[in-house]
Design an enzyme around this catalytic site. Structure first.
Site, short mmCIF file in Angstrom:
data_model
loop_
_atom_site.label_atom_id
_atom_site.label_comp_id
_atom_site.label_asym_id
_atom_site.label_seq_id
_atom_site.Cartn_x
_atom_site.Cartn_y
_atom_site.Cartn_z
CB CYS A 586 -6.73 -2.67 -3.73
SG CYS A 586 -5.65 -1.41 -3.02
CG ASP A 588 -1.34 -2.47 -5.52
OD1 ASP A 588 -0.76 -2.84 -6.57
OD2 ASP A 588 -0.77 -2.35 -4.42
NE ARG A 590 1.69 -4.25 -6.02
CZ ARG A 590 2.06 -4.47 -4.77
NH1 ARG A 590 3.19 -5.12 -4.53
NH2 ARG A 590 1.31 -4.05 -3.75
CG HIS A 647 -3.65 -6.44 -3.19
ND1 HIS A 647 -2.37 -6.00 -2.92
CD2 HIS A 647 -4.45 -5.34 -3.10
CE1 HIS A 647 -2.38 -4.70 -2.70
NE2 HIS A 647 -3.64 -4.26 -2.79
CB CYS A 650 -3.11 -4.21 0.89
SG CYS A 650 -4.20 -2.79 0.64
#
Length: 754
Positions: A586, A588, A590, A647, A650
């Site tokens: 992803c 993302d 993080r 993760h 999400c």
């Protein structure tokens, strides 16, 4: 199995008969000639060496901390014993041996055996090499038919005259003995008989047949000729020093041999405190019976292990065989020429200068300690040489501990970088001040302190320079990645090196978590740091646009810290990449693939998008970007694994569960996640406590792996076993990676060390 076991099983007895009894006979055959030779080199009665062999085998073997170590008279102690015999007489030397044993008993009871491991091996090996040289020089005179002198230097000076004297028979028997020792081990069929025993047998038979005029070993009366201890007379300070020297040398040699014995077998590990106590008991008994000091011996221990010994019975039985042989066949020992024993000792002395140890010490830069210790033992004396070696080892250790590196470089116009690494003590102050003197006044300085210690003198020098530099208009930004010694000294906090938790490099931390001061005046192209005087100073940043100070500061940190380390690797792969994995995850912020996989440059070919989605082949709307990445990875880069990593929490999956935000592009993209949502709705909730969102996040990983198989070229390679598809799930809150196995995610186990 130990000798103290109340019951010994039939299986144990079979092991003793099969392995330990044959090994004990081999060690016995090695021990007899060596014990005789060491007794001669020590200036002691010949029977004293045999007494020590018996006691070392039976007493130290039964009580010791190692199941394979063999104790007995040691060549490393022969110089000390010879000096004691010359000074106090033999019977007083036996009393010193008893007292040394009592001291070893006390040390063993205090559990200080491991302290012996703190002695530098370079000193120990240098001491043994020096003893070997002294033994070889003294015994060479006997081989040549003469008598040894009082010191190694005198033996060297007298050697030409000794060579010129014609002692034909002595020289011939010595050459014959050494020749057998050199050749015997090279003939495979003869290796069953130890070379020392074979050499003495050949020399004895030759002397008997030829009737050469040689000196025979004096063993009249066997053990009955041995005299007991007698309290030494003289300066008690010197006597106490002799007791301490014998106890420490014998103890250290025994313990180091005990540690080495662990590498020779797969049985129980050695108990060092028990071994030291056993050596103490053995020395008390040996001295009381009129024997030489006892210590663990490398040659006999190695022989015992290689002969197949499984328990301490081998060591004990070898002592029994020495006792029986001496009692029954003392007359045979009396036939051995003394010159043959001297040749054996000459051979052993040369072997004590071990070139293998020299090579190992060279790799650790400890050769000066080795050679200085050896030279001290040869030219001055055993105790003095060891003391000199220990002193030099301590000085070199202090020098290494106080090592500091100061690297000063110009990082740009009016900007300098200073990196100080190591232990910054008063010894490094001259180097530090000399390096800092080259920085021009008024320059901006980035000072990185990679220190494991800083003393007051170093702090005063560094802090004084900083104050003077800032008074002249300069600005200094101090960073301490591995321990805040400088900051603690300014604030008056007391630090203890052993209690400071290690601080890792902070490249993986978010910018907001790093200690470095954040910019406060981006418009002016500067950021604030706190100076030594407590005031705020603006540090100019060249060509820094508004709004991106974190990014540029991060790139600067990369250039300063990481780039020098990865540059050689990147240089080798600059023209070609060959990753092993295609990693789909992803977008993302993080999720950092290189952190959670501990991978480096060139390992992962990474594809990131919202929701780590893989559109199915022929999906509408079409997405050639993802398909192109997969094609390139598989067909051009020839990756062998494709991993889809989802993760927790999400946002894309949250959007699928709820109302998709009014973002047209995102709405179109999330159509590729509808299969994941349908699969989630059709599945029954699992037995875990994960909420709907995290269950959908995991289901999505499984679905994207199925989507990959809709691409024909992927499916073909998977069926042929040339491509593997794997799924990962990263729990952000727990910082834990889970692996997909049979549609279930299980945590990846941690690697335990120690």
């Amino acid at each position: 199995m130990t000798l103290s076991d109340d019951t010994i099983s039939l299986r144990d007895w079979k092991s003793v008969l099969r392995h330990d009894v044959p090994a004990s006979l081999v060690v016995f055959l090695v021990a007899v000639p060596l014990s005789l030779g060491i007794a001669v080199a020590s200036g002691a009665p010949v029977a004293a060496g045999l007494v020590a062999a018996v006691v070392g085998g039976v007493v130290a073997g039964a009580l010791g901390g190692s199941v394979v170590q063999v104790s007995g008279p040691a060549a490393g102690l022969s110089l000390v014993v010879a000096e004691l015999v010359h000074t106090y007489g033999w019977r007083a030397t036996c009393a010193i041996t008893v007292m040394a044993g009592l001291l070893q008993l006390v040390l063993g009871g205090l559990k200080v055996a491991r302290a012996a491991l703190g002695v530098s091996p370079a000193v120990v090996h240098g001491m043994l090499a020096g003893v070997g040289v002294v033994i070889a020089l003294s015994q060479l005179h006997i081989v040549l038919g003469g008598s040894p002198q009082r010191s190694a230097l005198e033996n060297v000076l007298e050697l030409p005259a000794q060579i010129l004297d014609n002692h034909t028979h002595a020289v011939m028997i010595g050459v014959l003995t050494i020749g057998v020792l050199l050749v015997w081990g090279r003939i495979p069929r003869l290796r069953t008989v130890p070379a020392p025993l074979a050499a003495l047998m050949v020399a004895t038979l030759t002397a008997a047949v030829t009737g050469w005029d040689l000196t025979k070993v004096d063993l009249k009366g066997g053990f009955s000729s041995v005299q007991g201890p007698l309290m030494p007379q003289g300066d008690w300070h010197a006597i106490a020093g002799a007791v301490l020297l014998v106890a420490l040398l014998a103890g250290v040699e025994s313990l180091l041999t005990c540690v080495a014995s662990n590498r020779l077998h797969d049985g129980p590990r050695a108990d060092l405190d028990r071994e030291l106590t056993a050596q103490g008991v053995a020395n008390v008994v040996s001295g009381a019976l009129g024997g030489l000091p006892v210590a663990g011996v490398v040659v006999r221990t190695t022989t015992n292990a290689r002969a197949g010994a499984r328990s301490r019975w081998s060591t004990v039985l070898h002592g029994v065989w020495v006792l029986l042989f001496t009692a029954a066949f003392a007359w045979m020992i009396a036939l051995i020429p003394l010159e043959a024993l001297a040749a054996l000792l000459l051979f052993i002395g040369v072997q004590m200068v071990n070139l293998g140890h020299v090579r190992n010490l060279r790799n650790h830069r400890e050769m000066p300690v080795y050679f200085v210790t050896m030279a001290g033992v040869v030219l001055i004396g055993l105790a003095e040489g060891v003391a000199i070696g220990l002193g030099l080892a301590a000085l070199l250790a202090l020098r290494r501990l106080a090592w500091v590196s100061v690297d000063v470089r110009q990082a740009g116009e009016r900007r300098w970088s200073v990196v100080v690494t190591g232990s910054l003590t008063f010894l490094g102050v001259p180097r530090l001040t000399e390096a800092l003197r080259g920085i021009p006044a008024g320059a901006a300085v980035e000072l990185d302190l990679h220190l494991d210690f800083m003393d007051n003198a170093a702090f005063e020098a560094l802090h004084t320079w900083r104050l003077e530099h800032e008074r002249a208009g300069g600005v200094i930004d101090v960073d301490e990645p591995h321990g805040e010694w400088y900051s603690a000294a300014i604030s008056g906090v007391r630090l203890f090196p052993a209690r400071i938790p290690p601080r890792h490099d902070r490249w993986w931390l978010p910018w907001a978590y790093r200690r470095r001061s954040r910019p406060t005046d981006a418009a002016a192209g500067s950021y604030a740091v706190i100076g030594a005087d407590g005031a705020s100073h603006d540090v100019p940043v060249l060509c820094e646009p508004q709004g991106v100070p974190d990014l540029l500061e991060g790139t600067r940190e990369f250039q300063r810290r990481t780039a020098p380390m990865v540059r050689p690797v990147l240089h080798r792969m600059a023209r070609k990449q060959s990753p092993s994995h295609l990693f789909i995850t992803c977008a993302d912020s993080r999720i950092v693939p290189n952190i959670i996989t501990a991978s480096g440059p060139g390992d992962l070919f990474t594809l990131r998008n919202i929701g780590n989605l893989v559109p199915r082949a022929g999906a509408v709307p079409a997405d050639d970007s993802v398909a192109a990445t997969i094609e390139y990875a598989v067909k051009v880069l020839d990756v062998r694994t494709i991993t889809v990593c989802g993760h927790s929490g999400c946002g894309a999956m949250a959007a699928l569960l709820g109302e998709v935000p009014d973002l047209p592009a995102l709405r179109n993209w999330l159509r590729h996640g509808r299969q994941s949502l349908a699969r989630f709705v059709a599945a029954e909730p699992g037995d875990d406590d994960a909420g709907p969102l995290d269950r959908l996040c995991r289901t999505n990983v499984i679905q994207q792996l199925d989507n990959l198989r809709t691409h024909p070229f992927v499916d073909t390679l998977v069926r042929a076993g040339k491509l593997e598809l794997t799924g990962l799930y990263f729990d952000i809150g727990a910082a834990r990676v889970h692996l997909l196995e049979q549609e279930r995610f299980t945590p990846v186990p941690e690697l335990r060390t120690g």
